[in-house]
Design a protein around this motif. Structure first.
Motif, short mmCIF file in Angstrom:
data_model
loop_
_atom_site.label_atom_id
_atom_site.label_comp_id
_atom_site.label_asym_id
_atom_site.label_seq_id
_atom_site.Cartn_x
_atom_site.Cartn_y
_atom_site.Cartn_z
N ALA A 288 -22.41 48.54 -57.61
CA ALA A 288 -23.85 48.32 -57.77
C ALA A 288 -24.28 48.64 -59.19
O ALA A 288 -25.41 49.06 -59.44
CB ALA A 288 -24.63 49.19 -56.78
N GLN A 289 -23.41 48.38 -60.16
CA GLN A 289 -23.67 48.80 -61.54
C GLN A 289 -24.90 48.13 -62.15
O GLN A 289 -25.58 48.73 -62.99
CB GLN A 289 -22.46 48.51 -62.44
CG GLN A 289 -21.12 49.04 -61.94
CD GLN A 289 -21.05 50.54 -61.79
OE1 GLN A 289 -21.93 51.16 -61.21
NE2 GLN A 289 -20.00 51.15 -62.31
N VAL A 290 -25.21 46.90 -61.75
CA VAL A 290 -26.37 46.24 -62.35
C VAL A 290 -27.67 46.92 -61.96
O VAL A 290 -28.70 46.74 -62.62
CB VAL A 290 -26.43 44.74 -61.98
CG1 VAL A 290 -25.30 43.98 -62.62
CG2 VAL A 290 -26.46 44.55 -60.47
N TYR A 291 -27.63 47.71 -60.90
CA TYR A 291 -28.79 48.50 -60.51
C TYR A 291 -28.73 49.91 -61.10
O TYR A 291 -29.74 50.48 -61.50
CB TYR A 291 -28.87 48.61 -58.98
CG TYR A 291 -28.98 47.29 -58.28
CD1 TYR A 291 -30.21 46.64 -58.17
CD2 TYR A 291 -27.87 46.67 -57.72
CE1 TYR A 291 -30.32 45.41 -57.52
CE2 TYR A 291 -27.96 45.46 -57.07
CZ TYR A 291 -29.20 44.83 -56.98
OH TYR A 291 -29.30 43.61 -56.34
N LEU A 292 -27.53 50.47 -61.14
CA LEU A 292 -27.37 51.85 -61.60
C LEU A 292 -27.46 51.99 -63.11
O LEU A 292 -28.05 52.94 -63.62
CB LEU A 292 -26.01 52.39 -61.11
CG LEU A 292 -25.87 52.52 -59.60
CD1 LEU A 292 -24.41 52.79 -59.22
CD2 LEU A 292 -26.75 53.64 -59.06
N THR A 293 -26.87 51.06 -63.84
CA THR A 293 -26.90 51.09 -65.31
C THR A 293 -27.20 49.69 -65.84
O THR A 293 -26.33 49.06 -66.47
CB THR A 293 -25.56 51.61 -65.89
OG1 THR A 293 -24.49 50.76 -65.42
CG2 THR A 293 -25.29 53.05 -65.49
N PRO A 294 -28.39 49.19 -65.62
CA PRO A 294 -28.72 47.82 -66.08
C PRO A 294 -28.57 47.63 -67.58
O PRO A 294 -28.34 46.52 -68.05
CB PRO A 294 -30.17 47.65 -65.62
CG PRO A 294 -30.70 49.03 -65.42
CD PRO A 294 -29.53 49.84 -64.97
N GLU A 295 -28.69 48.74 -68.34
CA GLU A 295 -28.57 48.64 -69.80
C GLU A 295 -27.16 48.29 -70.25
O GLU A 295 -26.94 47.94 -71.41
CB GLU A 295 -29.01 49.96 -70.45
CG GLU A 295 -28.12 51.16 -70.15
CD GLU A 295 -28.47 51.87 -68.86
OE1 GLU A 295 -27.96 53.00 -68.65
OE2 GLU A 295 -29.24 51.32 -68.05
N SER A 296 -26.18 48.36 -69.34
CA SER A 296 -24.81 47.99 -69.67
C SER A 296 -24.60 46.49 -69.72
O SER A 296 -23.53 46.02 -70.12
CB SER A 296 -23.83 48.60 -68.66
OG SER A 296 -23.75 50.00 -68.79
N TYR A 297 -25.61 45.71 -69.32
CA TYR A 297 -25.44 44.27 -69.19
C TYR A 297 -26.54 43.52 -69.93
O TYR A 297 -27.63 44.04 -70.14
CB TYR A 297 -25.44 43.88 -67.71
CG TYR A 297 -24.42 44.64 -66.91
CD1 TYR A 297 -23.10 44.22 -66.85
CD2 TYR A 297 -24.76 45.82 -66.25
CE1 TYR A 297 -22.15 44.93 -66.14
CE2 TYR A 297 -23.82 46.54 -65.53
CZ TYR A 297 -22.51 46.10 -65.48
OH TYR A 297 -21.57 46.81 -64.79
N SER A 298 -26.25 42.28 -70.26
CA SER A 298 -27.26 41.44 -70.91
C SER A 298 -28.37 41.14 -69.92
O SER A 298 -28.15 41.15 -68.69
CB SER A 298 -26.63 40.14 -71.40
OG SER A 298 -26.28 39.32 -70.29
N PRO A 299 -29.58 40.83 -70.40
CA PRO A 299 -30.68 40.51 -69.49
C PRO A 299 -30.36 39.35 -68.55
O PRO A 299 -30.70 39.41 -67.36
CB PRO A 299 -31.83 40.16 -70.45
CG PRO A 299 -31.53 40.93 -71.68
CD PRO A 299 -30.04 40.92 -71.81
N ALA A 300 -29.69 38.32 -69.05
CA ALA A 300 -29.35 37.17 -68.20
C ALA A 300 -28.37 37.56 -67.11
O ALA A 300 -28.52 37.17 -65.94
CB ALA A 300 -28.78 36.04 -69.06
N PHE A 301 -27.35 38.34 -67.48
CA PHE A 301 -26.33 38.75 -66.52
C PHE A 301 -26.94 39.59 -65.41
O PHE A 301 -26.73 39.32 -64.23
CB PHE A 301 -25.23 39.54 -67.25
CG PHE A 301 -24.09 39.96 -66.36
CD1 PHE A 301 -22.92 39.22 -66.32
CD2 PHE A 301 -24.17 41.10 -65.56
CE1 PHE A 301 -21.86 39.60 -65.51
CE2 PHE A 301 -23.12 41.49 -64.74
CZ PHE A 301 -21.97 40.73 -64.73
N ARG A 302 -27.69 40.62 -65.78
CA ARG A 302 -28.23 41.51 -64.75
C ARG A 302 -29.28 40.81 -63.89
O ARG A 302 -29.37 41.08 -62.69
CB ARG A 302 -28.76 42.81 -65.35
CG ARG A 302 -29.96 42.69 -66.26
CD ARG A 302 -30.44 44.09 -66.64
NE ARG A 302 -31.56 44.05 -67.56
CZ ARG A 302 -31.49 44.27 -68.85
NH1 ARG A 302 -30.32 44.55 -69.41
NH2 ARG A 302 -32.57 44.22 -69.62
N SER A 303 -30.05 39.90 -64.47
CA SER A 303 -31.04 39.18 -63.68
C SER A 303 -30.36 38.31 -62.63
O SER A 303 -30.80 38.24 -61.47
CB SER A 303 -31.91 38.31 -64.60
OG SER A 303 -32.69 39.11 -65.46
#
Length: 383
Positions: free
Chosen positions: A113-128
């Motif tokens: 669930a990393q896109v929720y836990l550390t969203p800053e690790s991913y690009s805006p497009a990827f996490r969205s």
């Protein structure tokens, strides 16, 4: 590639068209282990094929689970538009986080669930994209798989899927026993046996490698080296994280599996200071090869490493320098950790993982066919 046959399970092979990652390794090892089980048993209660796009970069040589190319698109478009048609009327199994959202007879492995836990690790497009698609998959698909109890808790907490719908299948690590060695990298990088620590060259925030750079800036580790392998270089850490790597940090770049095994086997240990991990395969790989793991007590790392690893505060560089210094100074301590790490890692096999995947597939097929006649022998896998 096989011709179209009467299969009732389709395995999503999109990952075969991308450069290999840790998630892709999991998919490949699970499929290989399934093939071994099929070879041993001859006739499992389902027939499967791997369906993949036309631009694949690698394939499975065994052929026990055949492969078939199909579709006109590539990348995400292939997965969302071609694959649902190619896998129609079958149970679709996807092992690399993503899957078509228009199907419902599906099993999908979501690793974390990393896109929720550390969203800053991913690009805006990827996490969205991930934050949109994961809950849709969790809601529509029959079963969600994940790689640890920690990931199961976090996926449920962030409303990807309810806990009762999520099955945990730990990764295996015994693939490292099949990898050869290439010790030439030791001389090429100017390393001394057991006088360096391995870690990932990764600038994602949750990987937290900056704490290691700070630890190796301390006098206590001045004569020890930190070897980082992977994509990021010295400039990347300075520009993306604002942390300068000291002179005793060696950037190895991308390494082969054989080079990685040699680096791990001859190292003092492997450091994993992540603030969250869905599983944590690299420290377990190092443990299997006899090199102790120093990890942060975060995410799934305690679940995976148990009492066979050294733990250091994720946010305290001195804790890391102290833990590494003790490994260098205390031979008996190092040997004890080496042996306990091997024993712990040996418990994680791809055979065990594939057996759990097989059980999940069988359960969903049984549910899908509960109102129909039993699957006949003509639809079973022949060796």
């Amino acid at each position: 590639m096989s011709a179209a046959q009467d299969f009732n399970v389709a395995i999503n092979g999109k990952f075969l068209s991308a450069n290999p990652t840790g998630v892709h390794r999991v998919a490949e090892e699970l499929i290989r282990a399934l093939q071994t089980i099929i070879q041993e048993r001859g006739m499992p209660p389902f027939t499967a094929e791997v369906i993949c796009p036309s631009d694949i970069r690698r394939s499975f040589e065994d052929g026990l689970i055949p492969m078939r190319k199909g579709g006109v698109f590539t990348w995400q478009f292939w997965e969302q538009f071609d694959l649902p048609f190619l896998a129609r009327k079958r149970l679709l199994v996807s092992l690399c986080n993503l899957a078509p959202i228009t199907v419902s007879d599906a099993i999908t492995m979501i690793h974390d669930a990393q896109v929720y836990l550390t969203p800053e690790s991913y690009s805006p497009a990827f996490r969205s994209w991930y934050q949109f698609i994961l809950p849709v998959i969790g809601r529509r698909h029959r079963r969600i798989l994940t790689v640890s109890e920690y990931s199961r808790e976090q996926l449920a907490l962030h409303n990807v899927a309810p806990k009762e719908k999520i099955t945990v299948i730990h990764n295996g690590v015994d693939h490292m026993n099949k990898v050869g060695v290439d010790p030439s990298i030791i001389d090429r990088l100017g390393l001394e046996k057991r006088n360096y620590i391995c870690a990932l060259a990764n600038t994602q925030r949750h990987k937290n490698i900056s704490v290691l750079l700070k630890a190796f800036s301390e006098n206590e580790l001045a004569s020890c080296k930190l070897v980082l392998f992977g994509a990021a270089d010295r400039n990347a850490f300075a520009q993306e994280l604002g942390v300068e790597a000291p002179a005793n940090v060696v950037f190895a770049g991308f390494v082969t599996d054989e080079e990685m095994r040699s680096l791990m086997e001859m190292s003092l240990g492997f450091a994993c200071p992540s603030t969250t991990e869905g599983f944590g395969l690299p420290p377990l790989e190092s443990m299997l090869l006899g090199a102790p793991a120093i990890v942060a007590p975060e995410g799934a790392l305690p679940e995976v490493c148990g009492e066979a690893a050294v733990y250091a505060d994720a946010f305290d560089p001195s804790a890391w320098s102290g833990a590494i210094a003790r490994l260098r100074a205390d031979e008996a301590y190092w040997s004890e950790l080496s042996q306990s790490g091997k024993a712990r890692a040996a418990q994680f096999t791809w055979r065990k993982s594939a057996e759990k995947l097989l059980a999940a597939i069988n359960a969903e097929l049984l549910d899908m066919n509960s109102a129909e006649q039993p699957i006949t022998a003509s639809k079973q896998m022949s060796a």
